[in-house]
Write a protein that holds these residues in place. Structure first.
Motif, PDB file in Angstrom:
ATOM      1  N   PHE A 159       0.640  -1.229   0.123  1.00 11.57           N
ATOM      2  CA  PHE A 159       0.064  -0.054  -0.064  1.00 11.57           C
ATOM      3  C   PHE A 159       0.761   1.293  -0.124  1.00 11.57           C
ATOM      4  CE2 PHE A 159      -3.124   2.944   1.947  1.00 11.57           C
ATOM      5  CZ  PHE A 159      -4.016   2.983   1.246  1.00 11.57           C
ATOM      6  N   ALA A 160       1.926   1.033  -0.751  1.00 14.16           N
ATOM      7  CA  ALA A 160       2.875   2.142  -0.543  1.00 14.16           C
ATOM      8  C   ALA A 160       2.461   3.578  -1.084  1.00 14.16           C
ATOM      9  CB  ALA A 160       4.486   1.961  -1.080  1.00 14.16           C
ATOM     10  N   GLU A 161       1.990   3.363  -2.262  1.00 12.64           N
ATOM     11  CA  GLU A 161       1.423   4.678  -3.213  1.00 12.64           C
ATOM     12  C   GLU A 161       0.303   5.171  -2.458  1.00 12.64           C
ATOM     13  OE1 GLU A 161       0.465   3.644  -7.020  1.00 12.64           O
ATOM     14  OE2 GLU A 161       2.523   2.819  -7.709  1.00 12.64           O
ATOM     15  N   GLY A 162      -0.684   4.358  -1.715  1.00 15.04           N
ATOM     16  CA  GLY A 162      -1.798   5.052  -1.015  1.00 15.04           C
ATOM     17  C   GLY A 162      -1.329   5.512   0.353  1.00 15.04           C
ATOM     18  N   ALA A 163      -0.463   5.151   0.994  1.00 16.04           N
ATOM     19  CA  ALA A 163       0.292   5.677   1.934  1.00 16.04           C
ATOM     20  C   ALA A 163       0.750   7.103   1.810  1.00 16.04           C
ATOM     21  CB  ALA A 163       1.110   4.832   2.805  1.00 16.04           C
ATOM     22  N   ALA A 164       1.512   7.040   0.650  1.00 15.44           N
ATOM     23  CA  ALA A 164       2.140   8.218   0.275  1.00 15.44           C
ATOM     24  C   ALA A 164       1.184   9.365   0.050  1.00 15.44           C
ATOM     25  CB  ALA A 164       3.050   8.347  -1.092  1.00 15.44           C
ATOM     26  N   LEU A 165      -0.043   8.975  -0.720  1.00  5.78           N
ATOM     27  CA  LEU A 165      -1.065   9.929  -0.653  1.00  5.78           C
ATOM     28  C   LEU A 165      -1.729  10.472   0.652  1.00  5.78           C
ATOM     29  CD1 LEU A 165      -3.129   8.195  -3.590  1.00  5.78           C
ATOM     30  CD2 LEU A 165      -1.629  10.333  -3.791  1.00  5.78           C
ATOM     31  N   LEU A 166      -1.495   9.849   1.569  1.00  5.05           N
ATOM     32  CA  LEU A 166      -2.264  10.197   2.881  1.00  5.05           C
ATOM     33  C   LEU A 166      -1.100  10.898   3.986  1.00  5.05           C
ATOM     34  CD1 LEU A 166      -4.453   7.215   3.686  1.00  5.05           C
ATOM     35  CD2 LEU A 166      -5.040   9.378   2.646  1.00  5.05           C
ATOM     36  N   ASN A 167      -0.016  10.549   3.887  1.00  2.74           N
ATOM     37  CA  ASN A 167       1.164  10.972   4.702  1.00  2.74           C
ATOM     38  C   ASN A 167       1.319  12.362   4.487  1.00  2.74           C
ATOM     39  OD1 ASN A 167       3.410  10.598   6.351  1.00  2.74           O
ATOM     40  ND2 ASN A 167       4.589  11.044   4.677  1.00  2.74           N
ATOM     41  N   GLY A 168       1.422  13.064   5.651  1.00  2.00           N
ATOM     42  CA  GLY A 168       1.636  14.607   5.767  1.00  2.00           C
ATOM     43  C   GLY A 168       0.242  15.303   5.635  1.00  2.00           C
ATOM     44  N   HIS A 169      -0.570  14.693   5.592  1.00  2.00           N
ATOM     45  CA  HIS A 169      -2.160  15.186   5.814  1.00  2.00           C
ATOM     46  C   HIS A 169      -2.656  15.123   7.292  1.00  2.00           C
ATOM     47  CE1 HIS A 169      -2.361  16.082   1.349  1.00  2.00           C
ATOM     48  NE2 HIS A 169      -1.807  15.053   1.395  1.00  2.00           N
ATOM     49  N   ASP A 170      -3.298  16.380   7.591  1.00  2.00           N
ATOM     50  CA  ASP A 170      -3.944  15.970   8.958  1.00  2.00           C
ATOM     51  C   ASP A 170      -5.303  14.866   8.768  1.00  2.00           C
ATOM     52  OD1 ASP A 170      -2.726  18.071   9.653  1.00  2.00           O
ATOM     53  OD2 ASP A 170      -4.082  19.733   9.377  1.00  2.00           O
ATOM     54  N   LEU A 171      -5.410  14.265   9.847  1.00  3.66           N
ATOM     55  CA  LEU A 171      -6.304  13.234  10.104  1.00  3.66           C
ATOM     56  C   LEU A 171      -7.565  13.913  10.826  1.00  3.66           C
ATOM     57  CD1 LEU A 171      -5.954   9.510  11.092  1.00  3.66           C
ATOM     58  CD2 LEU A 171      -7.884  10.953  11.733  1.00  3.66           C
ATOM     59  N   LEU A 172      -8.653  13.837  10.271  1.00  2.00           N
ATOM     60  CA  LEU A 172     -10.107  14.639  10.512  1.00  2.00           C
ATOM     61  C   LEU A 172     -10.790  13.942  11.693  1.00  2.00           C
ATOM     62  CD1 LEU A 172     -10.639  16.860   7.406  1.00  2.00           C
ATOM     63  CD2 LEU A 172      -9.122  17.364   9.322  1.00  2.00           C
ATOM     64  N   ARG A 173     -11.034  12.718  11.032  1.00  2.00           N
ATOM     65  CA  ARG A 173     -12.081  11.819  11.778  1.00  2.00           C
ATOM     66  C   ARG A 173     -12.067  10.601  11.321  1.00  2.00           C
ATOM     67  NH1 ARG A 173     -17.959  12.084   9.451  1.00  2.00           N
ATOM     68  NH2 ARG A 173     -17.758  12.739   7.403  1.00  2.00           N
ATOM     69  N   ALA A 174     -12.580   9.435  12.253  1.00  2.00           N
ATOM     70  CA  ALA A 174     -12.659   8.180  11.815  1.00  2.00           C
ATOM     71  C   ALA A 174     -13.986   7.633  12.183  1.00  2.00           C
ATOM     72  CB  ALA A 174     -11.548   7.166  12.450  1.00  2.00           C
ATOM     73  N   THR A 175     -14.801   7.070  11.209  1.00  2.00           N
ATOM     74  CA  THR A 175     -16.050   6.478  11.623  1.00  2.00           C
ATOM     75  C   THR A 175     -16.240   5.308  10.838  1.00  2.00           C
ATOM     76  OG1 THR A 175     -16.973   7.643   9.232  1.00  2.00           O
ATOM     77  CG2 THR A 175     -17.167   8.870  11.265  1.00  2.00           C
ATOM     78  N   SER A 176     -17.406   4.597  11.114  1.00  2.00           N
ATOM     79  CA  SER A 176     -17.963   3.318  10.461  1.00  2.00           C
ATOM     80  C   SER A 176     -19.149   3.233  10.130  1.00  2.00           C
ATOM     81  CB  SER A 176     -17.709   2.220  11.506  1.00  2.00           C
ATOM     82  OG  SER A 176     -18.383   2.223  12.543  1.00  2.00           O
ATOM     83  N   ARG A 177     -19.335   2.529   9.275  1.00  2.90           N
ATOM     84  CA  ARG A 177     -20.884   2.288   8.722  1.00  2.90           C
ATOM     85  C   ARG A 177     -20.705   0.416   8.385  1.00  2.90           C
ATOM     86  NH1 ARG A 177     -24.939   5.418   5.585  1.00  2.90           N
ATOM     87  NH2 ARG A 177     -26.422   3.926   5.305  1.00  2.90           N
ATOM     88  N   GLY A 178     -21.542  -0.157   9.216  1.00  3.56           N
ATOM     89  CA  GLY A 178     -21.560  -1.367   9.224  1.00  3.56           C
ATOM     90  C   GLY A 178     -20.044  -1.944   9.501  1.00  3.56           C
ATOM     91  N   LYS A 179     -19.821  -2.746   8.257  1.00  5.41           N
ATOM     92  CA  LYS A 179     -18.629  -3.488   8.398  1.00  5.41           C
ATOM     93  C   LYS A 179     -17.245  -2.667   7.870  1.00  5.41           C
ATOM     94  CE  LYS A 179     -20.604  -7.931   8.802  1.00  5.41           C
ATOM     95  NZ  LYS A 179     -20.792  -9.259   8.246  1.00  5.41           N
ATOM     96  N   HIS A 180     -17.686  -1.450   7.405  1.00  2.20           N
ATOM     97  CA  HIS A 180     -16.825  -0.596   6.758  1.00  2.20           C
ATOM     98  C   HIS A 180     -16.201   0.502   7.575  1.00  2.20           C
ATOM     99  CE1 HIS A 180     -17.778  -1.735   2.123  1.00  2.20           C
ATOM    100  NE2 HIS A 180     -18.516  -2.100   3.036  1.00  2.20           N
TER     101      HIS A 180
END
Length: 275
Positions: A32-53
């Motif tokens: 997941f190196a490419e995906g991680a690079a897209l998120l790295n350095g960005h503020d994390l705003l919130r975490a939520t769930s819906r069902g199993k997601h």
């Protein structure tokens, strides 16, 4: 497969640990190196769930979308991290700050998504009994038009989000409902009994980390929570789930099993005749 209460608790833990921070995002496994690079350095705003997601929102309209599947896990550890921490096992994704590390292993799905894609996923999911904004009538609209049995419909995430095999088997037993009743033949009052019971049971799963469905344990956990305590269950008990061939706790007849919606359904043929 983790059911909805597990993802709800995970989203809570991730939010408490990382919301308002800018975590280092890496992929120790490399997949997941490419995906991680897209998120790295960005503020994390919130975490939520819906069902199993699971959905983790980052700044600049970037979302992490995770489905754990059958074997996935996402652990959140609190510590003062001052040195490099070796990854244990095949860690697909790691979030790290000076105080927390969260490692994702073995998910079915791990992707960076746009807000539009997240909206599309949410639109395909049924209401989640753990979310206060959920509407049970949205599920009833699908159930009441379906010729499929209720034991199958409860597992359909487009009908009801977050319910898996354990809750499916146990909640139908709790209300003595035949799992083979067609949705269109189910009474609306019976559906509301199911929904209201899930609204009662799922938060107990969040609080204990265990699926609690046997009424004696349900009352025990509710009493502990009412006193402000943290309930602790040493073992998980069930009335019919994984008790095929064993005596029904209500009538003594043998618990039956059959594959429904790809999973082994458990029920009492004598108690659960009400349609």
């Amino acid at each position: 497969m983790p059911e909805g209460h597990t993802l709800f608790a995970l989203a809570r833990d991730l939010h408490e640990a990382f919301a308002g921070t800018t975590p280092e995002v890496t992929s120790p496994q490399g997949k997941f190196a490419e995906g991680a690079a897209l998120l790295n350095g960005h503020d994390l705003l919130r975490a939520t769930s819906r069902g199993k997601h699971l959905f983790v929102e980052f700044a600049d309209d970037r979302w992490l979308h995770v489905h754990l599947g059958l074997i996935g896990s996402f652990t959140v550890d609190s510590h003062e991290w001052t040195a490099e921490v070796p990854a244990v096992g095949q860690v697909r994704l790691r979030l790290r700050t000076d105080q927390h590390i969260a490692d994702l292993r073995g998910p079915t799905l791990c992707e960076v998504a746009t807000p539009e894609k997240i909206d599309g996923v949410l639109a395909r999911l049924g209401p989640d009994p753990l979310r206060p904004d959920s509407d049970p009538d949205a599920a009833w609209a699908r159930i009441s038009r379906s010729s499929r049995p209720i034991g199958e419909l409860l597992m359909d995430q487009a009908v009801l989000a977050g319910i898996g095999n354990v809750y499916r088997s146990e909640v139908l037993f709790r209300h003595r409902l035949s799992p083979f009743t067609e949705g269109r033949l189910l009474r609306r009052a019976s559906w509301r009994l199911i929904w209201d019971d899930l609204e009662r049971l799922l938060p107990l799963g969040v609080a204990t980390g265990r699926i609690v469905t046997v009424e004696e344990q349900v009352l025990e956990v509710e009493a502990a929570l009412g006193r402000g305590g943290v309930p602790h269950l040493t073992e998980r008990s069930s009335s019919v789930y994984r008790r095929a061939g064993m005596p029904c706790p209500a009538c003594g007849s043998k618990v039956r099993t059959r594959v429904v919606a790809g999973r082994n359904l458990f029920w009492c043929g004598l108690c659960q005749r009400r349609r």
